[in-house]
Design an enzyme around this catalytic site. Structure first.
Site, short mmCIF file in Angstrom:
data_model
loop_
_atom_site.label_atom_id
_atom_site.label_comp_id
_atom_site.label_asym_id
_atom_site.label_seq_id
_atom_site.Cartn_x
_atom_site.Cartn_y
_atom_site.Cartn_z
N ASN A 209 0.84 -1.23 -0.02
CA ASN A 209 0.06 -0.22 0.17
C ASN A 209 0.84 1.16 -0.69
O ASN A 209 1.84 1.03 -0.22
CB ASN A 209 -0.68 -0.23 1.13
CG ASN A 209 -0.52 0.06 2.63
OD1 ASN A 209 0.43 0.67 2.59
ND2 ASN A 209 -0.43 -1.42 3.78
N ASP A 279 -4.60 -6.73 5.29
CA ASP A 279 -5.24 -7.35 5.91
C ASP A 279 -5.58 -8.90 5.22
O ASP A 279 -5.68 -9.74 6.23
CB ASP A 279 -6.38 -6.55 5.40
CG ASP A 279 -6.71 -5.67 6.87
OD1 ASP A 279 -6.93 -6.05 7.35
OD2 ASP A 279 -7.47 -4.47 6.06
N PHE A 325 -5.19 3.11 14.88
CA PHE A 325 -5.25 4.58 13.51
C PHE A 325 -6.39 3.62 12.99
O PHE A 325 -6.66 2.65 13.06
CB PHE A 325 -4.15 4.71 12.73
CG PHE A 325 -3.21 5.48 13.03
CD1 PHE A 325 -2.45 5.51 13.85
CD2 PHE A 325 -3.27 6.62 12.48
CE1 PHE A 325 -1.80 6.95 14.81
CE2 PHE A 325 -2.37 7.77 12.52
CZ PHE A 325 -1.65 8.27 13.58
N LYS A 343 -11.68 -3.67 19.15
CA LYS A 343 -9.55 -3.61 19.46
C LYS A 343 -9.92 -3.43 20.56
O LYS A 343 -8.75 -4.32 21.15
CB LYS A 343 -9.47 -3.74 17.88
CG LYS A 343 -9.85 -3.72 15.84
CD LYS A 343 -8.27 -3.43 15.66
CE LYS A 343 -9.21 -3.60 14.03
NZ LYS A 343 -7.92 -3.31 13.33
O1 PMT Z 1 3.09 5.92 6.47
P1 PMT Z 1 2.24 7.35 6.02
O2 PMT Z 1 2.19 7.28 4.29
O3 PMT Z 1 2.46 8.35 6.73
O4 PMT Z 1 0.85 7.03 6.35
C1 PMT Z 1 -0.04 7.48 7.30
C2 PMT Z 1 -1.18 6.52 7.66
C3 PMT Z 1 -1.86 6.87 6.43
C4 PMT Z 1 -1.09 5.17 6.76
C5 PMT Z 1 -1.49 6.46 9.16
O5 PMT Z 1 -2.01 7.88 9.34
C6 PMT Z 1 -2.57 5.21 9.10
O6 PMT Z 1 -4.23 5.71 8.59
N1 PMT Z 1 -2.40 4.41 9.74
C7 PMT Z 1 -3.59 3.32 9.51
C8 PMT Z 1 -4.19 2.15 8.23
C9 PMT Z 1 -4.76 1.64 8.39
O7 PMT Z 1 -4.50 0.31 8.23
O8 PMT Z 1 -5.87 1.69 8.89
P2 PMT Z 1 -7.14 0.61 9.47
O9 PMT Z 1 -8.47 1.17 9.58
O10 PMT Z 1 -7.00 -0.62 7.78
O11 PMT Z 1 -6.49 -0.35 10.20
C10 PMT Z 1 -6.46 -0.24 12.03
C11 PMT Z 1 -5.86 -0.53 12.53
O12 PMT Z 1 -5.56 -1.29 12.98
C12 PMT Z 1 -4.18 0.62 13.21
O13 PMT Z 1 -4.30 1.01 13.90
C13 PMT Z 1 -3.52 -0.93 11.61
O14 PMT Z 1 -2.68 -0.55 12.08
C14 PMT Z 1 -4.11 -1.84 13.10
N2 PMT Z 1 -4.24 -3.08 12.00
C15 PMT Z 1 -4.54 -3.31 11.16
C16 PMT Z 1 -5.21 -4.46 10.60
C17 PMT Z 1 -4.00 -5.79 10.86
N3 PMT Z 1 -3.89 -6.61 10.10
N4 PMT Z 1 -3.44 -5.22 12.03
C18 PMT Z 1 -3.51 -4.24 12.58
O15 PMT Z 1 -2.96 -3.87 13.26
#
Ligand code: PMT
Length: 404
Positions: A209, A279, A325, A343
Protein backbone atom coordinates in the site's frame (compact mmCIF):
# COMPACT_ATOMS: atom_id res chain seq x y z
CA UNK A 1 13.61 34.58 31.54
CA UNK A 2 14.75 36.96 28.81
CA UNK A 3 12.33 36.58 25.92
CA UNK A 4 12.47 38.06 22.43
CA UNK A 5 9.15 38.45 20.65
CA UNK A 6 9.78 38.49 16.90
CA UNK A 7 6.90 40.05 14.99
CA UNK A 8 6.39 39.60 11.25
CA UNK A 9 3.87 41.33 9.03
CA UNK A 10 0.40 39.88 9.49
CA UNK A 11 -2.87 41.18 10.87
CA UNK A 12 -2.45 38.94 13.94
CA UNK A 13 0.32 41.36 15.02
CA UNK A 14 -2.48 43.31 16.72
CA UNK A 15 -2.51 40.56 19.39
CA UNK A 16 1.19 40.94 20.18
CA UNK A 17 0.90 43.77 22.76
CA UNK A 18 -1.41 41.49 24.80
CA UNK A 19 1.17 38.70 24.54
CA UNK A 20 4.01 41.01 25.60
CA UNK A 21 1.94 42.22 28.56
CA UNK A 22 1.23 38.61 29.65
CA UNK A 23 4.93 37.71 29.43
CA UNK A 24 5.96 40.81 31.41
CA UNK A 25 3.28 40.10 34.05
CA UNK A 26 4.72 36.57 34.37
CA UNK A 27 8.06 38.13 35.31
CA UNK A 28 9.90 37.82 32.00
CA UNK A 29 12.01 40.58 30.45
CA UNK A 30 10.76 41.11 26.90
CA UNK A 31 12.33 42.78 23.88
CA UNK A 32 10.51 43.11 20.56
CA UNK A 33 12.12 42.68 17.15
CA UNK A 34 9.74 43.61 14.34
CA UNK A 35 9.92 43.51 10.57
CA UNK A 36 9.06 46.71 8.74
CA UNK A 37 5.82 45.05 7.54
CA UNK A 38 4.90 44.17 11.15
CA UNK A 39 5.01 47.88 12.01
CA UNK A 40 2.21 48.41 9.46
CA UNK A 41 -0.05 46.40 11.78
CA UNK A 42 1.17 47.35 15.27
CA UNK A 43 3.01 50.52 16.17
CA UNK A 44 6.53 50.80 17.49
CA UNK A 45 5.19 53.06 20.28
CA UNK A 46 2.70 50.42 21.48
CA UNK A 47 5.36 47.67 21.56
CA UNK A 48 7.82 49.99 23.28
CA UNK A 49 5.24 50.98 25.89
CA UNK A 50 4.16 47.43 26.80
CA UNK A 51 7.70 45.98 26.82
CA UNK A 52 9.37 49.00 28.40
CA UNK A 53 12.21 48.55 25.87
CA UNK A 54 13.12 50.02 22.51
CA UNK A 55 11.95 48.03 19.48
CA UNK A 56 14.49 46.62 17.02
CA UNK A 57 13.60 46.75 13.36
CA UNK A 58 16.42 47.77 11.00
CA UNK A 59 19.79 46.04 10.87
CA UNK A 60 21.61 49.32 10.45
CA UNK A 61 19.47 51.54 12.65
CA UNK A 62 21.56 54.44 13.95
CA UNK A 63 19.86 53.97 17.33
CA UNK A 64 21.21 50.42 17.71
CA UNK A 65 23.33 49.90 20.80
CA UNK A 66 25.83 47.67 18.96
CA UNK A 67 26.86 47.29 15.33
CA UNK A 68 26.05 43.58 15.63
CA UNK A 69 22.70 43.89 17.36
CA UNK A 70 21.50 40.42 16.28
CA UNK A 71 24.46 38.77 18.05
CA UNK A 72 24.03 40.88 21.19
CA UNK A 73 20.31 40.02 21.33
CA UNK A 74 20.87 36.30 20.86
CA UNK A 75 23.32 36.31 23.76
CA UNK A 76 20.81 38.21 25.89
CA UNK A 77 17.78 35.98 25.28
CA UNK A 78 16.74 32.60 26.70
CA UNK A 79 13.87 32.07 24.24
CA UNK A 80 12.44 33.56 21.07
CA UNK A 81 8.76 33.60 20.13
CA UNK A 82 7.94 34.46 16.51
CA UNK A 83 4.36 35.73 16.57
CA UNK A 84 2.76 36.12 14.18
CA UNK A 85 4.96 34.00 11.93
CA UNK A 86 4.06 34.64 8.31
CA UNK A 87 4.78 32.15 5.50
CA UNK A 88 7.59 34.52 4.52
CA UNK A 89 9.50 34.48 7.82
CA UNK A 90 8.90 30.70 8.14
CA UNK A 91 10.43 30.27 4.67
CA UNK A 92 13.43 32.43 5.58
CA UNK A 93 13.98 30.49 8.80
CA UNK A 94 13.75 27.14 7.00
CA UNK A 95 16.17 28.22 4.26
CA UNK A 96 18.62 30.12 6.47
CA UNK A 97 18.01 33.54 4.94
CA UNK A 98 18.89 36.64 6.94
CA UNK A 99 17.98 39.91 5.23
CA UNK A 100 16.57 42.04 8.06
CA UNK A 101 16.92 42.37 11.83
CA UNK A 102 14.45 39.58 12.69
CA UNK A 103 15.59 36.96 10.17
CA UNK A 104 19.25 37.69 10.96
CA UNK A 105 18.60 37.30 14.67
CA UNK A 106 16.76 34.02 14.04
CA UNK A 107 19.76 32.73 12.08
CA UNK A 108 21.97 33.29 15.11
CA UNK A 109 19.83 31.73 17.88
CA UNK A 110 20.65 28.08 17.24
CA UNK A 111 21.16 27.25 20.91
CA UNK A 112 17.98 28.86 22.32
CA UNK A 113 14.35 27.69 22.51
CA UNK A 114 12.49 29.01 19.47
CA UNK A 115 8.70 29.04 19.21
CA UNK A 116 6.88 29.75 15.98
CA UNK A 117 3.22 30.84 15.97
CA UNK A 118 2.04 30.69 12.36
CA UNK A 119 -0.70 33.00 11.15
CA UNK A 120 -1.91 33.07 7.58
CA UNK A 121 -4.74 32.26 5.24
CA UNK A 122 -5.74 28.56 5.11
CA UNK A 123 -4.66 28.11 1.48
CA UNK A 124 -1.22 29.51 2.30
CA UNK A 125 -0.97 27.30 5.40
CA UNK A 126 -1.83 24.20 3.34
CA UNK A 127 0.66 25.12 0.61
CA UNK A 128 3.17 22.31 0.18
CA UNK A 129 6.16 24.64 0.40
CA UNK A 130 4.93 26.10 3.70
CA UNK A 131 4.31 22.62 5.13
CA UNK A 132 7.75 21.49 3.99
CA UNK A 133 9.31 24.52 5.69
CA UNK A 134 7.36 23.84 8.89
CA UNK A 135 8.61 20.23 8.89
CA UNK A 136 12.18 21.45 8.39
CA UNK A 137 11.85 23.82 11.34
CA UNK A 138 10.36 21.14 13.57
CA UNK A 139 13.14 18.75 12.64
CA UNK A 140 15.58 21.48 13.64
CA UNK A 141 13.94 21.63 17.09
CA UNK A 142 11.66 24.64 16.67
CA UNK A 143 8.39 24.34 18.63
CA UNK A 144 5.20 25.09 16.75
CA UNK A 145 2.35 26.76 18.64
CA UNK A 146 -0.89 26.59 16.67
CA UNK A 147 -2.18 27.63 14.28
CA UNK A 148 -5.78 27.44 15.46
CA UNK A 149 -8.79 26.97 13.23
CA UNK A 150 -11.53 29.54 13.04
CA UNK A 151 -12.63 32.76 11.46
CA UNK A 152 -9.77 34.47 9.58
CA UNK A 153 -9.21 38.13 8.80
CA UNK A 154 -9.64 37.43 5.06
CA UNK A 155 -13.27 36.47 5.75
CA UNK A 156 -12.85 32.69 5.42
CA UNK A 157 -12.93 29.99 8.08
CA UNK A 158 -10.21 27.38 8.47
CA UNK A 159 -6.75 26.64 9.84
CA UNK A 160 -4.32 29.53 10.05
CA UNK A 161 -5.40 31.69 12.96
CA UNK A 162 -2.59 32.65 15.32
CA UNK A 163 -2.80 30.89 18.71
CA UNK A 164 -4.23 33.10 21.45
CA UNK A 165 -1.68 35.07 23.54
CA UNK A 166 -2.62 33.05 26.66
CA UNK A 167 -1.90 29.75 24.84
CA UNK A 168 1.45 31.10 23.62
CA UNK A 169 2.45 32.25 27.10
CA UNK A 170 1.37 28.87 28.56
CA UNK A 171 3.41 26.99 25.94
CA UNK A 172 6.49 29.03 26.82
CA UNK A 173 6.11 28.13 30.51
CA UNK A 174 5.44 24.45 29.74
CA UNK A 175 8.45 24.05 27.44
CA UNK A 176 10.94 26.16 29.38
CA UNK A 177 10.65 24.46 32.76
CA UNK A 178 14.08 23.85 34.27
CA UNK A 179 16.15 21.27 32.38
CA UNK A 180 16.62 19.24 35.55
CA UNK A 181 12.90 18.35 35.37
CA UNK A 182 12.14 14.76 34.37
CA UNK A 183 10.85 14.33 30.85
CA UNK A 184 7.15 13.38 30.98
CA UNK A 185 7.55 9.82 29.65
CA UNK A 186 10.93 9.00 31.23
CA UNK A 187 11.03 5.40 32.45
CA UNK A 188 8.28 4.28 30.05
CA UNK A 189 8.57 1.98 27.06
CA UNK A 190 6.26 2.31 24.06
CA UNK A 191 5.72 0.06 21.04
CA UNK A 192 5.09 1.80 17.70
CA UNK A 193 4.30 0.27 14.32
CA UNK A 194 4.92 2.24 11.13
CA UNK A 195 4.87 1.98 7.36
CA UNK A 196 3.28 -0.52 5.02
CA UNK A 197 3.62 -4.29 4.90
CA UNK A 198 4.52 -6.14 1.72
CA UNK A 199 3.00 -9.54 1.03
CA UNK A 200 5.08 -11.44 -1.50
CA UNK A 201 3.39 -13.00 -4.52
CA UNK A 202 6.56 -14.26 -6.23
CA UNK A 203 10.24 -13.19 -6.18
CA UNK A 204 9.47 -9.90 -7.98
CA UNK A 205 5.95 -8.88 -6.95
CA UNK A 206 4.06 -8.09 -3.77
CA UNK A 207 0.80 -6.72 -2.45
CA UNK A 208 1.44 -3.46 -0.62
CA UNK A 209 0.00 0.00 0.00
CA UNK A 210 0.99 3.67 -0.20
CA UNK A 211 2.08 4.16 3.43
CA UNK A 212 5.44 5.96 3.59
CA UNK A 213 6.08 5.43 7.29
CA UNK A 214 6.23 9.21 7.92
CA UNK A 215 3.39 9.22 10.46
CA UNK A 216 4.64 6.24 12.46
CA UNK A 217 8.25 7.43 12.55
CA UNK A 218 7.10 10.92 13.61
CA UNK A 219 5.19 9.27 16.47
CA UNK A 220 8.28 7.30 17.50
CA UNK A 221 10.32 10.53 17.47
CA UNK A 222 7.72 12.41 19.55
CA UNK A 223 7.63 9.63 22.14
CA UNK A 224 11.43 9.52 22.32
CA UNK A 225 11.56 13.32 22.69
CA UNK A 226 9.21 12.95 25.66
CA UNK A 227 11.74 10.62 27.30
CA UNK A 228 10.39 7.09 26.68
CA UNK A 229 12.21 4.15 25.13
CA UNK A 230 10.59 3.18 21.83
CA UNK A 231 10.37 -0.22 20.14
CA UNK A 232 9.68 0.80 16.53
CA UNK A 233 8.51 -2.03 14.30
CA UNK A 234 8.58 -0.66 10.76
CA UNK A 235 7.58 -2.13 7.44
CA UNK A 236 9.51 -1.13 4.28
CA UNK A 237 10.16 2.64 4.58
CA UNK A 238 12.89 5.16 3.80
CA UNK A 239 12.01 7.20 6.90
CA UNK A 240 14.66 7.08 9.59
CA UNK A 241 14.91 8.36 13.11
CA UNK A 242 18.13 9.34 14.79
CA UNK A 243 17.04 9.21 18.44
CA UNK A 244 19.12 6.90 20.61
CA UNK A 245 15.95 6.03 22.56
CA UNK A 246 14.46 4.25 19.52
CA UNK A 247 15.20 0.60 18.77
CA UNK A 248 14.30 -0.07 15.15
CA UNK A 249 13.01 -3.52 14.09
CA UNK A 250 12.54 -3.71 10.33
CA UNK A 251 10.06 -6.19 8.92
CA UNK A 252 8.46 -6.85 5.56
CA UNK A 253 5.21 -8.73 6.00
CA UNK A 254 2.20 -8.51 8.31
CA UNK A 255 3.08 -11.83 9.89
CA UNK A 256 6.61 -10.62 10.73
CA UNK A 257 5.15 -7.43 12.21
CA UNK A 258 2.68 -9.53 14.19
CA UNK A 259 5.44 -11.80 15.60
CA UNK A 260 7.50 -8.84 16.83
CA UNK A 261 4.64 -6.67 18.09
CA UNK A 262 3.02 -9.47 20.11
CA UNK A 263 6.43 -10.41 21.59
CA UNK A 264 7.33 -6.82 22.53
CA UNK A 265 3.95 -5.55 23.80
CA UNK A 266 3.96 -7.31 27.22
CA UNK A 267 7.14 -5.38 28.13
CA UNK A 268 5.66 -2.01 27.10
CA UNK A 269 3.53 0.57 28.90
CA UNK A 270 1.74 1.60 25.74
CA UNK A 271 1.50 0.96 22.01
CA UNK A 272 0.57 3.21 19.09
CA UNK A 273 -0.10 1.27 15.91
CA UNK A 274 0.19 3.54 12.88
CA UNK A 275 1.23 0.90 10.33
CA UNK A 276 -0.93 0.22 7.31
CA UNK A 277 -0.99 -3.56 7.61
CA UNK A 278 -2.15 -5.67 4.67
CA UNK A 279 -5.33 -7.42 5.73
CA UNK A 280 -4.74 -10.23 3.21
CA UNK A 281 -1.76 -12.06 1.71
CA UNK A 282 -1.46 -14.50 -1.18
CA UNK A 283 -2.46 -17.98 -0.03
CA UNK A 284 0.83 -19.39 -1.27
CA UNK A 285 4.12 -17.92 -2.41
CA UNK A 286 5.09 -18.71 -6.00
CA UNK A 287 8.84 -19.50 -5.88
CA UNK A 288 9.54 -18.70 -9.57
CA UNK A 289 8.54 -15.49 -11.35
CA UNK A 290 4.91 -15.81 -12.43
CA UNK A 291 4.85 -15.80 -16.26
CA UNK A 292 2.33 -13.88 -18.33
CA UNK A 293 -0.67 -16.18 -18.88
CA UNK A 294 -2.64 -16.83 -22.07
CA UNK A 295 -5.89 -16.16 -20.27
CA UNK A 296 -7.12 -12.54 -19.84
CA UNK A 297 -7.83 -13.09 -16.15
CA UNK A 298 -5.45 -14.13 -13.42
CA UNK A 299 -6.94 -15.13 -10.10
CA UNK A 300 -4.93 -14.89 -6.89
CA UNK A 301 -6.35 -16.51 -3.77
CA UNK A 302 -5.79 -14.39 -0.67
CA UNK A 303 -5.98 -15.41 2.96
CA UNK A 304 -6.48 -13.18 5.98
CA UNK A 305 -3.51 -11.85 7.93
CA UNK A 306 -3.60 -11.75 11.73
CA UNK A 307 -4.95 -8.49 13.15
CA UNK A 308 -2.07 -7.18 15.27
CA UNK A 309 -4.05 -4.42 16.94
CA UNK A 310 -6.97 -6.68 17.86
CA UNK A 311 -4.55 -9.27 19.27
CA UNK A 312 -2.86 -6.63 21.46
CA UNK A 313 -6.31 -5.37 22.51
CA UNK A 314 -7.23 -8.91 23.57
CA UNK A 315 -4.20 -9.25 25.85
CA UNK A 316 -3.97 -5.65 27.06
CA UNK A 317 -3.44 -5.17 30.82
CA UNK A 318 -5.17 -2.39 32.80
CA UNK A 319 -1.85 -0.55 33.14
CA UNK A 320 -1.27 -0.47 29.37
CA UNK A 321 -2.56 2.14 26.92
CA UNK A 322 -3.40 1.00 23.41
CA UNK A 323 -3.85 3.47 20.54
CA UNK A 324 -4.90 2.42 17.05
CA UNK A 325 -5.33 4.31 13.81
CA UNK A 326 -8.28 4.19 11.44
CA UNK A 327 -7.92 5.15 7.82
CA UNK A 328 -11.39 5.65 6.40
CA UNK A 329 -12.98 6.85 3.20
CA UNK A 330 -16.65 7.11 4.26
CA UNK A 331 -18.82 7.27 7.38
CA UNK A 332 -15.53 7.85 9.17
CA UNK A 333 -16.60 8.42 12.79
CA UNK A 334 -18.87 5.38 12.88
CA UNK A 335 -16.24 3.06 11.40
CA UNK A 336 -13.53 4.41 13.71
CA UNK A 337 -15.67 4.02 16.84
CA UNK A 338 -16.58 0.45 15.78
CA UNK A 339 -12.87 -0.39 15.37
CA UNK A 340 -12.07 1.09 18.78
CA UNK A 341 -14.77 -1.05 20.40
CA UNK A 342 -14.01 -4.25 18.49
CA UNK A 343 -10.23 -4.05 19.07
CA UNK A 344 -10.53 -2.94 22.74
CA UNK A 345 -8.58 0.31 22.33
CA UNK A 346 -8.17 3.28 24.65
CA UNK A 347 -7.93 5.72 21.73
CA UNK A 348 -8.33 5.62 18.00
CA UNK A 349 -6.79 8.23 15.68
CA UNK A 350 -9.00 8.77 12.68
CA UNK A 351 -7.68 10.05 9.37
CA UNK A 352 -9.94 10.42 6.40
CA UNK A 353 -8.73 10.09 2.83
CA UNK A 354 -11.37 12.69 1.96
CA UNK A 355 -9.25 15.40 3.66
CA UNK A 356 -6.83 17.11 1.28
CA UNK A 357 -3.24 16.86 2.49
CA UNK A 358 -4.03 14.00 4.90
CA UNK A 359 -3.16 10.29 4.88
CA UNK A 360 -0.61 8.40 2.79
CA UNK A 361 2.75 9.76 1.69
CA UNK A 362 2.30 13.49 2.34
CA UNK A 363 4.13 15.42 5.09
CA UNK A 364 0.87 16.67 6.61
CA UNK A 365 -2.09 15.08 8.31
CA UNK A 366 -5.40 16.05 9.86
CA UNK A 367 -6.79 13.70 12.49
CA UNK A 368 -9.50 13.26 15.09
CA UNK A 369 -8.40 11.55 18.29
CA UNK A 370 -11.30 9.62 19.81
CA UNK A 371 -11.20 8.39 23.40
CA UNK A 372 -13.15 5.36 24.53
CA UNK A 373 -15.14 7.67 26.85
CA UNK A 374 -16.58 9.29 23.70
CA UNK A 375 -14.61 12.56 23.80
CA UNK A 376 -12.92 13.73 20.61
CA UNK A 377 -10.18 16.20 19.73
CA UNK A 378 -9.69 17.28 16.11
CA UNK A 379 -6.51 18.83 14.74
CA UNK A 380 -6.29 21.20 11.79
CA UNK A 381 -4.02 20.23 8.91
CA UNK A 382 -0.54 20.16 10.47
CA UNK A 383 2.82 18.60 9.73
CA UNK A 384 2.90 14.91 10.66
CA UNK A 385 5.53 15.75 13.28
CA UNK A 386 3.15 18.19 15.00
CA UNK A 387 0.22 15.75 14.70
CA UNK A 388 2.47 13.11 16.29
CA UNK A 389 3.31 15.46 19.16
CA UNK A 390 -0.37 16.16 19.77
CA UNK A 391 -1.27 12.44 19.70
CA UNK A 392 1.51 11.63 22.17
CA UNK A 393 0.54 14.53 24.40
CA UNK A 394 -3.17 13.70 24.36
CA UNK A 395 -2.95 9.89 24.68
CA UNK A 396 0.22 9.32 26.72
CA UNK A 397 1.33 12.50 28.52
CA UNK A 398 -2.00 13.95 29.62
CA UNK A 399 -4.28 10.91 29.23
CA UNK A 400 -8.03 11.38 29.38
CA UNK A 401 -10.18 10.04 32.22
CA UNK A 402 -12.23 6.96 31.35
CA UNK A 403 -15.53 8.55 32.36
CA UNK A 404 -16.57 11.42 30.03
O1 PMT B 1 2.76 6.13 6.51
P1 PMT B 1 2.21 7.46 6.02
O2 PMT B 1 2.40 7.65 4.52
O3 PMT B 1 2.72 8.62 6.83
O4 PMT B 1 0.63 7.42 6.22
C1 PMT B 1 0.09 7.35 7.51
C2 PMT B 1 -1.14 6.44 7.57
C3 PMT B 1 -2.22 7.01 6.70
C4 PMT B 1 -0.76 5.05 7.10
C5 PMT B 1 -1.55 6.37 9.08
O5 PMT B 1 -1.87 7.67 9.51
C6 PMT B 1 -2.73 5.44 9.28
O6 PMT B 1 -3.88 5.83 9.13
N1 PMT B 1 -2.44 4.15 9.63
C7 PMT B 1 -3.43 3.09 9.72
C8 PMT B 1 -3.79 2.61 8.34
C9 PMT B 1 -4.71 1.40 8.39
O7 PMT B 1 -4.29 0.35 8.02
O8 PMT B 1 -5.88 1.64 8.91
P2 PMT B 1 -6.98 0.47 9.14
O9 PMT B 1 -8.21 1.24 9.42
O10 PMT B 1 -6.98 -0.48 8.00
O11 PMT B 1 -6.45 -0.32 10.42
C10 PMT B 1 -6.90 0.00 11.74
C11 PMT B 1 -5.82 -0.23 12.76
O12 PMT B 1 -5.55 -1.65 12.84
C12 PMT B 1 -4.48 0.43 12.48
O13 PMT B 1 -3.95 0.89 13.70
C13 PMT B 1 -3.62 -0.69 11.89
O14 PMT B 1 -2.23 -0.50 12.21
C14 PMT B 1 -4.19 -1.91 12.65
N2 PMT B 1 -4.10 -3.17 11.92
C15 PMT B 1 -4.80 -3.36 10.77
C16 PMT B 1 -4.78 -4.60 10.14
C17 PMT B 1 -4.01 -5.64 10.71
N3 PMT B 1 -3.94 -6.83 10.12
N4 PMT B 1 -3.32 -5.42 11.84
C18 PMT B 1 -3.34 -4.21 12.45
O15 PMT B 1 -2.70 -4.02 13.50
Amino acid sequence: MNVIVGISGGIAAYKVPALVRLLCDAGHAVRCVATSHALEFVTRTTLQTVSGQRVYCALFDTGNEYSTEHIALKDWCDAVIVAPATANIIGKMACGIGDDALSTLLLSVQDKRVFVCPAMNTAMWCNKAVQRNISLLQTAGVTLIGPDSGHLACGTTGAGRMAQPEAIADALEAHCSPVTDKLPLEGKKVLVTAGPTYERIDPVRYIGNFSSGKMGVAIADAIAAAGAEVELVAGPTHERSTSARITLHTVESARQMYELATRLFPGCDAAILAAAVADYRPESYIPEKLKRQDSEVLTLRLVRNPDILATLGGSKRDDQTLVGFALETNDEMRHAREKMERKNLDYIVLNSLRDDGAGFGVDTNKVTIIHRNGSTVATPLLSKREVARRIVDHCLITPQKTAP
